[in-house]
Design a protein around this motif. Structure first.
Motif, PDB file in Angstrom:
ATOM      1  N   TYR A  60       3.394  -6.581  16.354  1.00  0.00           N
ATOM      2  CA  TYR A  60       1.754  -5.751  16.852  1.00  0.00           C
ATOM      3  C   TYR A  60       0.615  -6.582  16.089  1.00  0.00           C
ATOM      4  O   TYR A  60      -0.143  -6.228  15.857  1.00  0.00           O
ATOM      5  CB  TYR A  60       1.623  -4.521  17.091  1.00  0.00           C
TER       6      TYR A  60
ATOM      7  N   TYR B 142       5.762  -5.640  22.585  1.00  0.00           N
ATOM      8  CA  TYR B 142       5.303  -3.943  22.837  1.00  0.00           C
ATOM      9  C   TYR B 142       7.021  -3.206  23.024  1.00  0.00           C
ATOM     10  O   TYR B 142       7.550  -3.236  23.488  1.00  0.00           O
ATOM     11  CB  TYR B 142       5.558  -4.710  24.117  1.00  0.00           C
TER      12      TYR B 142
ATOM     13  N   SER C 134      -0.525  -4.762  30.232  1.00  0.00           N
ATOM     14  CA  SER C 134      -1.628  -4.840  29.438  1.00  0.00           C
ATOM     15  C   SER C 134      -1.732  -6.568  29.375  1.00  0.00           C
ATOM     16  O   SER C 134      -0.578  -7.394  29.442  1.00  0.00           O
ATOM     17  CB  SER C 134      -0.309  -4.900  27.734  1.00  0.00           C
TER      18      SER C 134
HETATM   19  C1  AVI Z   1      -4.138   0.489  23.264  1.00  0.00           C
HETATM   20  N1  AVI Z   1      -4.030  -1.004  24.017  1.00  0.00           N
HETATM   21  C2  AVI Z   1      -4.596  -1.960  24.070  1.00  0.00           C
HETATM   22  C3  AVI Z   1      -2.222  -0.466  23.796  1.00  0.00           C
HETATM   23  C4  AVI Z   1      -1.952  -2.551  24.422  1.00  0.00           C
HETATM   24  O1  AVI Z   1      -1.546  -3.625  24.056  1.00  0.00           O
HETATM   25  O2  AVI Z   1      -1.973  -2.499  25.215  1.00  0.00           O
HETATM   26  C5  AVI Z   1      -2.052   0.178  23.922  1.00  0.00           C
HETATM   27  C6  AVI Z   1      -0.080  -0.027  23.587  1.00  0.00           C
HETATM   28  N2  AVI Z   1       0.995   0.099  24.816  1.00  0.00           N
HETATM   29  C7  AVI Z   1       1.742  -0.374  23.805  1.00  0.00           C
HETATM   30  N3  AVI Z   1       1.883  -0.792  22.110  1.00  0.00           N
HETATM   31  C8  AVI Z   1       0.535  -1.147  22.783  1.00  0.00           C
END
Ligand code: AVI
Length: 322
Positions: free
Chosen positions: A55, A210, A286
């Protein structure tokens, strides 16, 4: 001890929230709004996601902030009001406060406990900054006009929306949200928006971000069912749903779903909802934007100028717009 003021505007109509959740879950395809990820466990899992090697957005945004901090601080200007949208634990905004020296810091979030705790810790560190927490669900519409100080004349405000949370809105909703921020900016001369945006890139990297190897994102996704069980008294078994996270090139977004691994029946508000094996609940989108694409979203929302900073690989973009 400096004063911290918390304004709780979350006149959440709980019955309406429950009705919306049930309607989403009985629809076909079923869906849950991503705001339900963030109960206490969900917030902790999201913090863990931000540390995962796959991430990249959090650490890349942080690196851009560090590398370009003086230029970004110059663009923002000193003094004024710093409005932290989706403040959470206020950690990201905190590093900007010494640089931009606002007279007021407004932490805006749906999570009352998180901002109350963060502001209580920050207030003694920044005794010269008026600290206000505003508890509201701004995904339903942004209306902070009454919370912005005017001091006789309008006091400039910087709206801070990091982390690429704008990607969790669909493009039309994102445009409406940015236009609402722009309306607030227009009412206070010299105001602007500092926003983080995740960019389109190699689909394999987007999918891995993800659907990480150790399964933290899977746990985050499944945890939403526990939160929903508490909110509407349903009996979802999170372990009976598989996490799916994948990139959809045509839509320009990563999608997350929970997929029933076996045929099963869940009781929702006293009624049986059957899920076939393989049936999915859509939990999140996203969206990822090429920088030029996001720049035109900003101008469509009314912003007349912007600056953009990126990392060398172009994995993330930070915009300041006026
Ligand atoms: C909060 N948001 C920006 C995250 C995204 O990357 O969309 C939420 C997330 N969902 C899964 N991993 C992170």
């Amino acid at each position: 001890m400096p004063d911290v003021r918390i304004v709780n505007r979350l006149d959440v109509d709980l019955d309406r929230e429950r009705a919306e959740l049930i309607a989403g879950l009985t629809a076909s395809p079923a869906a849950i709004a991503p705001k339900y990820f963030y109960d206490r466990v969900g917030c902790a899992l999201y913090r863990a996601i931000c540390e995962l090697p796959e991430y990249y957005p959090t650490r890349t945004e942080q690196a851009i902030f560090l590398r370009h901090r003086d230029a970004i601080a110059d663009a923002i200007g000193r003094g004024g009001q710093f409005v932290d949208l989706g403040a959470g634990d206020c950690r990201k905004a905190r590093s900007w406060l010494p640089l931009v020296a606002p007279s007021r810091y407004l932490a805006v979030d749906i999570a009352a406990d998180a901002i109350a705790a963060a502001l209580a810790t920050m207030a003694p560190e920044f005794p010269e900054v008026e600290m206000v927490g505003i508890v509201t669900d701004f995904t339903r519409g942004l209306d902070l006009e009454g919370d912005l100080a005017t001091d006789g004349a309008a006091v400039p405000a910087t709206f801070f929306y990091p982390g690429s949370s704008i990607g969790n809105f669909g493009p039309a909703e994102a445009l409406a949200f940015l236009a609402a921020i722009h309306r607030h900016c227009r009412a206070h001369v010299d105001s602007g928006l500092l926003i983080g945006v995740d960019t389109r890139k190699d689909p394999r990297r987007l999918a891995a971000a993800y659907d990480d190897a150790v399964g933290v994102t899977a746990a985050f996704n499944r945890n939403v069912l526990r939160h929903v069980n508490r909110l509407i008294g349903s009996d979802f078994r999170p372990e009976a749903f598989a996490h799916r996270g994948f990139w959809d090139e045509a839509a320009g977004r990563v999608e997350m779903h929970l997929e029933a691994t076996t045929p099963q029946t869940v009781t929702l508000a006293g009624k049986a909802r059957r899920f076939a094996a393989g049936e999915r609940i859509h939990t999140e989108n996203s969206y990822k934007y090429a920088p030029a694409e996001f720049a035109s979203l900003l101008s469509g929302a009314g912003f007349r100028s912007h600056r953009c900073w990126q990392d060398d690989a172009g994995d993330f973009a930070v915009f300041h717009a006026r």
